[in-house]
Scaffold this motif. Sequence first.
Motif, mmCIF file in Angstrom:
data_model
loop_
_atom_site.group_PDB
_atom_site.id
_atom_site.type_symbol
_atom_site.label_atom_id
_atom_site.label_comp_id
_atom_site.label_asym_id
_atom_site.label_seq_id
_atom_site.Cartn_x
_atom_site.Cartn_y
_atom_site.Cartn_z
ATOM 1 N N GLY A 99 0.799 -1.226 0.000
ATOM 2 C CA GLY A 99 0.000 0.000 0.000
ATOM 3 C C GLY A 99 0.826 1.268 0.000
ATOM 4 O O GLY A 99 0.370 2.308 -0.476
ATOM 5 N N PHE A 100 2.032 1.186 0.507
ATOM 6 C CA PHE A 100 2.866 2.378 0.593
ATOM 7 C C PHE A 100 4.015 2.393 -0.420
ATOM 8 O O PHE A 100 5.009 3.087 -0.222
ATOM 9 C CB PHE A 100 3.406 2.542 2.014
ATOM 10 N N VAL A 101 3.871 1.672 -1.511
ATOM 11 C CA VAL A 101 4.896 1.664 -2.559
ATOM 12 C C VAL A 101 5.175 3.075 -3.096
ATOM 13 O O VAL A 101 6.347 3.448 -3.262
ATOM 14 C CB VAL A 101 4.526 0.677 -3.685
ATOM 15 N N PRO A 102 4.163 3.910 -3.374
ATOM 16 C CA PRO A 102 4.478 5.266 -3.844
ATOM 17 C C PRO A 102 5.301 6.089 -2.841
ATOM 18 O O PRO A 102 6.128 6.904 -3.233
ATOM 19 C CB PRO A 102 3.110 5.911 -4.078
ATOM 20 N N VAL A 103 5.095 5.852 -1.561
ATOM 21 C CA VAL A 103 5.898 6.560 -0.552
ATOM 22 C C VAL A 103 7.351 6.100 -0.625
ATOM 23 O O VAL A 103 8.270 6.916 -0.542
ATOM 24 C CB VAL A 103 5.314 6.335 0.864
ATOM 25 N N TRP A 104 7.560 4.787 -0.791
ATOM 26 C CA TRP A 104 8.932 4.283 -0.917
ATOM 27 C C TRP A 104 9.594 4.880 -2.156
ATOM 28 O O TRP A 104 10.778 5.210 -2.136
ATOM 29 C CB TRP A 104 8.972 2.760 -0.995
ATOM 30 N N ILE A 105 8.820 5.021 -3.232
ATOM 31 C CA ILE A 105 9.376 5.583 -4.472
ATOM 32 C C ILE A 105 9.810 7.024 -4.249
ATOM 33 O O ILE A 105 10.913 7.411 -4.642
ATOM 34 C CB ILE A 105 8.352 5.482 -5.616
ATOM 35 N N ILE A 106 8.971 7.850 -3.621
ATOM 36 C CA ILE A 106 9.326 9.264 -3.447
ATOM 37 C C ILE A 106 10.493 9.410 -2.470
ATOM 38 O O ILE A 106 11.361 10.273 -2.657
ATOM 39 C CB ILE A 106 8.113 10.115 -3.024
ATOM 40 N N MET B 291 10.067 21.258 -3.535
ATOM 41 C CA MET B 291 8.663 21.432 -3.910
ATOM 42 C C MET B 291 8.384 20.864 -5.294
ATOM 43 O O MET B 291 7.306 20.324 -5.547
ATOM 44 C CB MET B 291 8.265 22.900 -3.850
ATOM 45 N N ALA B 292 9.329 20.987 -6.212
ATOM 46 C CA ALA B 292 9.144 20.437 -7.556
ATOM 47 C C ALA B 292 9.048 18.919 -7.506
ATOM 48 O O ALA B 292 8.200 18.317 -8.185
ATOM 49 C CB ALA B 292 10.295 20.871 -8.462
ATOM 50 N N ILE B 293 9.883 18.290 -6.711
ATOM 51 C CA ILE B 293 9.835 16.827 -6.587
ATOM 52 C C ILE B 293 8.534 16.397 -5.927
ATOM 53 O O ILE B 293 7.874 15.455 -6.381
ATOM 54 C CB ILE B 293 11.059 16.309 -5.809
ATOM 55 N N LEU B 294 8.130 17.079 -4.869
ATOM 56 C CA LEU B 294 6.879 16.728 -4.196
ATOM 57 C C LEU B 294 5.673 16.993 -5.090
ATOM 58 O O LEU B 294 4.693 16.248 -5.060
ATOM 59 C CB LEU B 294 6.761 17.486 -2.874
ATOM 60 N N ALA C 162 5.672 16.823 -8.405
ATOM 61 C CA ALA C 162 5.663 15.743 -9.395
ATOM 62 C C ALA C 162 5.119 14.466 -8.770
ATOM 63 O O ALA C 162 4.357 13.727 -9.408
ATOM 64 C CB ALA C 162 7.071 15.523 -9.944
ATOM 65 N N TRP C 163 5.495 14.203 -7.522
ATOM 66 C CA TRP C 163 4.984 13.021 -6.845
ATOM 67 C C TRP C 163 3.474 13.109 -6.687
ATOM 68 O O TRP C 163 2.753 12.137 -6.952
ATOM 69 C CB TRP C 163 5.632 12.858 -5.472
ATOM 70 N N ALA C 164 2.979 14.256 -6.245
ATOM 71 C CA ALA C 164 1.540 14.409 -6.047
ATOM 72 C C ALA C 164 0.788 14.249 -7.367
ATOM 73 O O ALA C 164 -0.288 13.658 -7.418
ATOM 74 C CB ALA C 164 1.237 15.763 -5.422
ATOM 75 N N LEU D 45 1.932 10.188 -8.651
ATOM 76 C CA LEU D 45 1.696 9.034 -7.785
ATOM 77 C C LEU D 45 0.644 9.269 -6.706
ATOM 78 O O LEU D 45 0.307 8.346 -5.975
ATOM 79 C CB LEU D 45 3.001 8.608 -7.112
ATOM 80 N N GLY D 46 0.132 10.480 -6.586
ATOM 81 C CA GLY D 46 -0.857 10.775 -5.550
ATOM 82 C C GLY D 46 -2.130 9.964 -5.713
ATOM 83 O O GLY D 46 -2.670 9.424 -4.744
ATOM 84 N N GLY D 47 -2.619 9.871 -6.945
ATOM 85 C CA GLY D 47 -3.817 9.072 -7.191
ATOM 86 C C GLY D 47 -3.587 7.602 -6.944
ATOM 87 O O GLY D 47 -4.454 6.907 -6.397
ATOM 88 N N VAL D 48 -2.421 7.119 -7.324
ATOM 89 C CA VAL D 48 -2.081 5.710 -7.082
ATOM 90 C C VAL D 48 -2.037 5.439 -5.582
ATOM 91 O O VAL D 48 -2.537 4.414 -5.109
ATOM 92 C CB VAL D 48 -0.726 5.359 -7.746
ATOM 93 N N GLN D 49 -1.464 6.367 -4.825
ATOM 94 C CA GLN D 49 -1.397 6.206 -3.372
ATOM 95 C C GLN D 49 -2.788 6.148 -2.764
ATOM 96 O O GLN D 49 -3.070 5.323 -1.899
ATOM 97 C CB GLN D 49 -0.611 7.356 -2.746
ATOM 98 N N LEU D 50 -3.677 7.003 -3.231
ATOM 99 C CA LEU D 50 -5.048 7.022 -2.716
ATOM 100 C C LEU D 50 -5.763 5.701 -3.020
ATOM 101 O O LEU D 50 -6.400 5.117 -2.140
ATOM 102 C CB LEU D 50 -5.820 8.200 -3.308
ATOM 103 N N VAL D 51 -5.646 5.224 -4.239
ATOM 104 C CA VAL D 51 -6.291 3.958 -4.616
ATOM 105 C C VAL D 51 -5.706 2.798 -3.817
ATOM 106 O O VAL D 51 -6.450 1.933 -3.321
ATOM 107 C CB VAL D 51 -6.141 3.713 -6.135
#
Length: 76
Positions: free
Chosen positions: A18-25, A41-44, A46-48, A51-57
């Motif tokens: 479930g937390f794969v996107p967090v590990w990626i960022i 902020m640019a990296i965060l 891009a992550w949002a 990968l933000g939607g993927v994290q939510l799902v």
Amino acid sequence: MPMWLQKIIAQVVLLAVGFVPVWIILFVIEMAQPEGFWQTMAILGAWAFLLGGVQLVLCIVMIVFSFAVWDSERIF
């Protein structure tokens, strides 16, 4: 193996997936080593965006599967 131990192992696996996107960022931030506020902020951002939607799902799926694991008599 007792059922309670199987359920705990299943829960740990669900949390890891479930937390794969967090590990990626965290990996990207560590590798990029941003030097200022705007680079961070640019990296965060891009992550949002990416990968933000993927994290939510994944979090919703993780919650559903957690209820299924702890409510059932057996593991899938």
